[in-house]
Design a protein around this motif. Structure first.
Motif, PDB file in Angstrom:
ATOM      1  N   CYS A  33       0.363  12.016 -36.268  1.00 56.11           N
ATOM      2  CA  CYS A  33       0.458  12.816 -35.043  1.00 56.11           C
ATOM      3  C   CYS A  33       1.575  12.354 -34.120  1.00 56.11           C
ATOM      4  O   CYS A  33       1.700  11.182 -33.815  1.00 56.11           O
ATOM      5  N   THR A  35       3.009  12.708 -30.303  1.00 52.28           N
ATOM      6  CA  THR A  35       2.398  13.066 -29.027  1.00 52.28           C
ATOM      7  C   THR A  35       3.379  13.545 -27.986  1.00 52.28           C
ATOM      8  O   THR A  35       2.988  14.013 -26.932  1.00 52.28           O
ATOM      9  N   GLY A  37       6.138  15.781 -25.949  1.00 54.49           N
ATOM     10  CA  GLY A  37       6.219  17.207 -25.690  1.00 54.49           C
ATOM     11  C   GLY A  37       7.488  17.779 -26.247  1.00 54.49           C
ATOM     12  O   GLY A  37       8.327  17.100 -26.788  1.00 54.49           O
ATOM     13  N   ASP A  40      10.173  25.234 -25.821  1.00 53.02           N
ATOM     14  CA  ASP A  40       9.920  26.378 -26.673  1.00 53.02           C
ATOM     15  C   ASP A  40      11.198  27.059 -27.127  1.00 53.02           C
ATOM     16  O   ASP A  40      11.169  28.061 -27.810  1.00 53.02           O
ATOM     17  N   LYS A 133       1.698  19.974 -35.900  1.00 54.31           N
ATOM     18  CA  LYS A 133       1.678  19.590 -34.487  1.00 54.31           C
ATOM     19  C   LYS A 133       3.090  19.543 -33.907  1.00 54.31           C
ATOM     20  O   LYS A 133       3.317  19.993 -32.786  1.00 54.31           O
ATOM     21  N   SER A 136       4.114  23.133 -33.293  1.00 56.02           N
ATOM     22  CA  SER A 136       3.417  23.754 -32.162  1.00 56.02           C
ATOM     23  C   SER A 136       3.859  23.166 -30.828  1.00 56.02           C
ATOM     24  O   SER A 136       3.802  23.830 -29.793  1.00 56.02           O
ATOM     25  N   GLN A 137       4.326  21.910 -30.839  1.00 54.38           N
ATOM     26  CA  GLN A 137       4.823  21.273 -29.620  1.00 54.38           C
ATOM     27  C   GLN A 137       6.279  21.638 -29.336  1.00 54.38           C
ATOM     28  O   GLN A 137       6.840  21.236 -28.323  1.00 54.38           O
ATOM     29  N   GLN A 139       8.905  20.724 -31.154  1.00 57.88           N
ATOM     30  CA  GLN A 139       9.785  19.597 -31.429  1.00 57.88           C
ATOM     31  C   GLN A 139      10.662  19.774 -32.666  1.00 57.88           C
ATOM     32  O   GLN A 139      11.562  18.973 -32.906  1.00 57.88           O
TER      33      GLN A 139
END
Length: 481
Positions: A33, A35, A37, A40, A133, A136-137, A139
């Protein structure tokens, strides 16, 4: 080991989450994972560090812009990436920082969290990053510009034109194409062409042919089959696409999508699982296979103790230490079930693997995309094939290359399939490894030892699939027909 995705598949059952950092990985949907941010938009691809676009530089790489490449150094090694990096360095007069490691997730999770990730990452192995993840973040860089860039070998063709369609489908998170699966793996029933030729046996076309041949093989004092019983999900490499071949892709997609009764209402499931029940009942598996690791099973096979083994095309590289030079490693097409099969003879499971991502927050994401473009050239696709015995997602990449026996057979199987529509991609193991590898793996283990009947396997598999569908803690995916 010829496939890093296989490495993660084998290790996932033994590995548990550690403080939420590394979770159970799938074959290439990843699990460490991150973390930090992310935004978009794709603004990091145009941060004022781009050069002038041209026919030879379609992405606009800035001359002299250094590149930070982070490559998983597993069964495929990392020399193939270094070779491509050397061309990047020569073309753009730029330094390339190369890191080869088997701990992608643990080393990169802090860097993503800190906002200073590398530019391009081969995100593979057991300890890898969770791409769902990261995507969706916000990145991960949207790689659509790469798809639309000219191919290195023919400027009239775009990168998207030279890729297998499944590579584009598999690389998407919703509408964003942000993962490039570089390798192309062929799954199926592997055998020694020399052994078959010496014995006067022919690779079976159908289930009925297989049963008849198994009896001949057994009478000759050889086990027809072996498999890694410690990791029974290897057998799913054959079972799942065989169901799709006989029952049709539409019904398999229902299984991928965890639809109600997808297993119990599919006659192909009954036929395929019944076939494996028959193989077990007639003693066609090498004695003790249920206790073997993948290496032990492969060694028994290369030493001639068994004729057939379910595996992926990484097996050639992985089994090199024990494979005789004249072994003639080969892979066959999926077996025909009968006249009612929905897909033709020659259908094979062949799909993208080895995921590469470009970090949006990297200092040179455009350079990261350009490295991938260089890797997709025929020069580097052939280099990859010759160094690690694997195809790439460049459809014509291996043409003209001197291929090892197993890889040549895999390439022939893909060609003989008769078109991309007959190359099956299976997502269930990718999306829901706990279901397929742990729960269903236990059932398959019992099936192959004769301790579980086909009807019970199907009933329990449907039950486990329904439980997964209702489990809100499991991220769900959807595949369109």
């Amino acid at each position: 080991m010829g496939s890093t995705s296989a490495f993660s598949r084998r290790d996932l059952v033994k590995r548990t989450a550690a403080l939420g950092l590394i979770a159970v990985p799938s074959m290439s949907v990843l699990t460490a994972c991150a973390t930090g941010g992310g935004s978009d938009d794709n603004s990091s691809a145009d941060k004022g560090d781009q050069g002038k676009k041209s026919e030879k530089n379609p992405l606009g790489v800035k001359n002299g812009a250094p590149l930070d490449a982070f490559i998983f150094k597993g069964g495929l090694g990392d020399q193939y990436a270094k070779d491509a990096e050397a061309d990047y360095k020569a073309t753009y007069g730029a330094e390339v920082k190369h890191t080869g490691t088997q701990q992608v997730g643990p080393k990169l999770q802090p860097r993503f969290a800190g906002g200073n990730p590398p530019d391009v990452i081969d995100n593979s192995g057991a300890d890898h990053l969770d791409m769902n993840k990261l995507s969706s973040q916000g990145q991960l860089l949207d790689l659509t510009p790469l798809l639309d860039a000219a191919s290195p070998d023919d400027p009239k063709k775009k990168i998207r034109d030279i890729l297998y369609p499944s590579a584009i489908e598999k690389g998407k998170h919703k509408d964003a194409f942000d993962v490039l699966y570089y390798a192309f793996t062929v799954y199926g029933t592997w055998y020694s062409q020399k052994l078959l030729s010496d014995k006067g046996w022919a690779y079976p076309k159908s289930f009925d042919d297989m049963i008849k041949l198994c009896e001949e093989i057994k009478k000759a004092g050889i086990a027809p089959w072996t498999y890694p019983g410690k990791y029974p999900y290897y057998v799913h490499f054959n079972i799942f696409p065989q169901i799709a071949k006989i029952g049709g892709l539409e019904k398999w997609i229902a299984i991928d999508n965890l639809e109600p009764n997808a297993w119990t209402s599919n006659d192909a499931v009954k036929q395929v699982i019944g076939h494996y029940e028959e193989l077990a009942a007639k003693g066609y598996f090498l004695e003790g296979s249920q206790g073997l690791t993948h290496i032990q099973a492969q060694t028994s096979w290369t030493k001639g103790k068994a004729v057939f083994i379910p595996n992926g095309s990484w097996v050639e590289n992985e089994a090199t230490p024990t494979t005789p030079k004249d072994f003639g490693m080969a892979v066959g097409a999926l077996f025909d079930g009968g006249s009612g099969d929905k897909m033709p003879h020659g259908t094979v499971r062949a799909e993208p693997s080895e995921p590469f991502i470009v970090a949006k927050a990297g200092k040179n994401p455009v350079g990261g995309m350009e490295l991938l473009r260089i890797m997709l050239s025929k020069k580097h696709a052939q280099n990859f094939a010759q160094k690690v015995h694997s195809l790439t997602s460049n459809m014509q990449g291996a043409e003209g290359a001197s291929l090892s026996p197993g890889l040549a057979s895999a390439a022939k199987a893909v060609k003989d399939a008769g078109g991309n529509q007959n190359l099956l991609m299976i997502q269930l193991q990718e999306w829901y490894p706990k279901l397929t590898d742990e729960k269903m793996g236990g059932l398959t283990s019992q099936l192959l030892t004769g301790d579980l009947k086909a009807a019970e396997w199907i009933k329990k598999t449907q039950q486990y699939a329904d439980e997964t569908a209702k489990d809100s803690s499991v991220t769900k995916f959807h595949r369109s027909a």
